[in-house]
Design a protein around this motif. Structure first.
Motif, mmCIF file in Angstrom:
data_model
loop_
_atom_site.group_PDB
_atom_site.id
_atom_site.type_symbol
_atom_site.label_atom_id
_atom_site.label_comp_id
_atom_site.label_asym_id
_atom_site.label_seq_id
_atom_site.Cartn_x
_atom_site.Cartn_y
_atom_site.Cartn_z
ATOM 1 N N ASP A 14 -14.905 12.534 -82.739
ATOM 2 C CA ASP A 14 -15.530 12.222 -84.027
ATOM 3 C C ASP A 14 -16.922 11.620 -83.861
ATOM 4 O O ASP A 14 -17.870 12.051 -84.533
ATOM 5 C CB ASP A 14 -14.641 11.295 -84.863
ATOM 6 C CG ASP A 14 -13.401 12.006 -85.386
ATOM 7 O OD1 ASP A 14 -13.394 13.256 -85.431
ATOM 8 O OD2 ASP A 14 -12.432 11.307 -85.735
ATOM 9 N N PRO A 87 -4.627 17.783 -82.585
ATOM 10 C CA PRO A 87 -5.598 17.581 -83.675
ATOM 11 C C PRO A 87 -6.477 18.794 -83.989
ATOM 12 O O PRO A 87 -6.791 19.030 -85.157
ATOM 13 C CB PRO A 87 -6.438 16.407 -83.179
ATOM 14 C CG PRO A 87 -5.561 15.683 -82.216
ATOM 15 C CD PRO A 87 -4.676 16.719 -81.588
ATOM 16 N N TRP A 88 -6.874 19.560 -82.985
ATOM 17 C CA TRP A 88 -7.761 20.693 -83.271
ATOM 18 C C TRP A 88 -7.000 21.940 -83.692
ATOM 19 O O TRP A 88 -7.576 22.871 -84.228
ATOM 20 C CB TRP A 88 -8.692 20.964 -82.101
ATOM 21 C CG TRP A 88 -9.629 19.812 -81.878
ATOM 22 C CD1 TRP A 88 -10.156 18.987 -82.840
ATOM 23 C CD2 TRP A 88 -10.119 19.330 -80.645
ATOM 24 N NE1 TRP A 88 -10.943 18.031 -82.260
ATOM 25 C CE2 TRP A 88 -10.947 18.216 -80.903
ATOM 26 C CE3 TRP A 88 -9.961 19.726 -79.326
ATOM 27 C CZ2 TRP A 88 -11.602 17.508 -79.915
ATOM 28 C CZ3 TRP A 88 -10.618 19.022 -78.324
ATOM 29 C CH2 TRP A 88 -11.429 17.925 -78.620
ATOM 30 N N ASP A 91 -6.702 20.859 -87.515
ATOM 31 C CA ASP A 91 -7.943 20.518 -88.205
ATOM 32 C C ASP A 91 -8.424 21.732 -89.000
ATOM 33 O O ASP A 91 -8.680 22.796 -88.432
ATOM 34 C CB ASP A 91 -9.003 20.094 -87.188
ATOM 35 C CG ASP A 91 -10.255 19.521 -87.818
ATOM 36 O OD1 ASP A 91 -10.741 20.075 -88.825
ATOM 37 O OD2 ASP A 91 -10.764 18.518 -87.284
ATOM 38 N N SER A 92 -8.557 21.574 -90.304
ATOM 39 C CA SER A 92 -8.924 22.705 -91.163
ATOM 40 C C SER A 92 -10.309 23.263 -90.848
ATOM 41 O O SER A 92 -10.606 24.408 -91.172
ATOM 42 C CB SER A 92 -8.846 22.300 -92.635
ATOM 43 O OG SER A 92 -9.766 21.259 -92.905
ATOM 44 N N ARG A 93 -11.165 22.483 -90.190
ATOM 45 C CA ARG A 93 -12.490 22.992 -89.827
ATOM 46 C C ARG A 93 -12.409 23.985 -88.677
ATOM 47 O O ARG A 93 -13.205 24.913 -88.601
ATOM 48 C CB ARG A 93 -13.417 21.842 -89.418
ATOM 49 C CG ARG A 93 -13.720 20.863 -90.507
ATOM 50 C CD ARG A 93 -14.445 19.657 -89.970
ATOM 51 N NE ARG A 93 -13.590 18.930 -89.023
ATOM 52 C CZ ARG A 93 -13.949 17.822 -88.385
ATOM 53 N NH1 ARG A 93 -15.152 17.317 -88.577
ATOM 54 N NH2 ARG A 93 -13.121 17.219 -87.564
ATOM 55 N N LYS A 95 -9.116 25.038 -86.616
ATOM 56 C CA LYS A 95 -7.893 25.851 -86.489
ATOM 57 C C LYS A 95 -7.840 26.579 -85.148
ATOM 58 O O LYS A 95 -7.681 27.802 -85.078
ATOM 59 C CB LYS A 95 -7.788 26.845 -87.637
ATOM 60 C CG LYS A 95 -7.681 26.198 -88.991
ATOM 61 C CD LYS A 95 -7.654 27.233 -90.090
ATOM 62 C CE LYS A 95 -7.769 26.557 -91.436
ATOM 63 N NZ LYS A 95 -8.329 27.413 -92.450
#
Length: 132
Positions: A14, A87-88, A91-93, A95
């Protein structure tokens, strides 16, 4: 052409990603390369596709015209990556379904991607960098 590299892990992503996004307007193209971690005993990735693709990707990016920023995002060891709730993966950003995955980040969104089975193909890397 200068290749600007930055590295992130799941835990540092992040903060590194925010800096990457802040620098984006200065670059010709911004890319994120999702990779498997290196095995400390061999200094090679535990992922054979990553071992195959990484040198090809760097070669093509260094040959590209203009400033290219590459954020290398390391997914973790094999058990960490295999977790369905990585997490990745969720993650909708991003996928992400496999590594390596190379994505073109533009206007705060993914504008193109090369999945694990094609991330080593030179003409596809060139097309992703040029936005075609």
């Amino acid at each position: 052409m200068p290749l600007k590299l930055s590295d992130a892990t799941v835990s540092t992503f992040d903060s590194v990603f925010e800096k990457f996004r802040a620098e984006a307007p200065k670059n010709k193209v911004d890319l994120i390369l999702f990779l498997a971690d290196k095995d400390p005993s061999t200094s090679l990735s535990w992922c054979p596709d990553c071992v195959k693709a990484e040198p090809v990707i760097y070669k093509r990016l260094e040959a590209a015209a203009g400033d290219v920023a590459l954020l290398r995002a390391y997914v973790g060891d094999r058990p960490t990556w295999r977790a369905p709730k990585h997490p990745w993966r969720v993650d909708s950003r991003f996928k992400i379904t496999g590594v390596p995955t190379l994505v073109r980040w533009e206007n705060d969104a993914v504008k193109g991607r090369l999945e694990d089975y094609e991330a080593h193909v030179e003409n596809k890397i060139d097309a992703l960098v040029s936005g075609n």
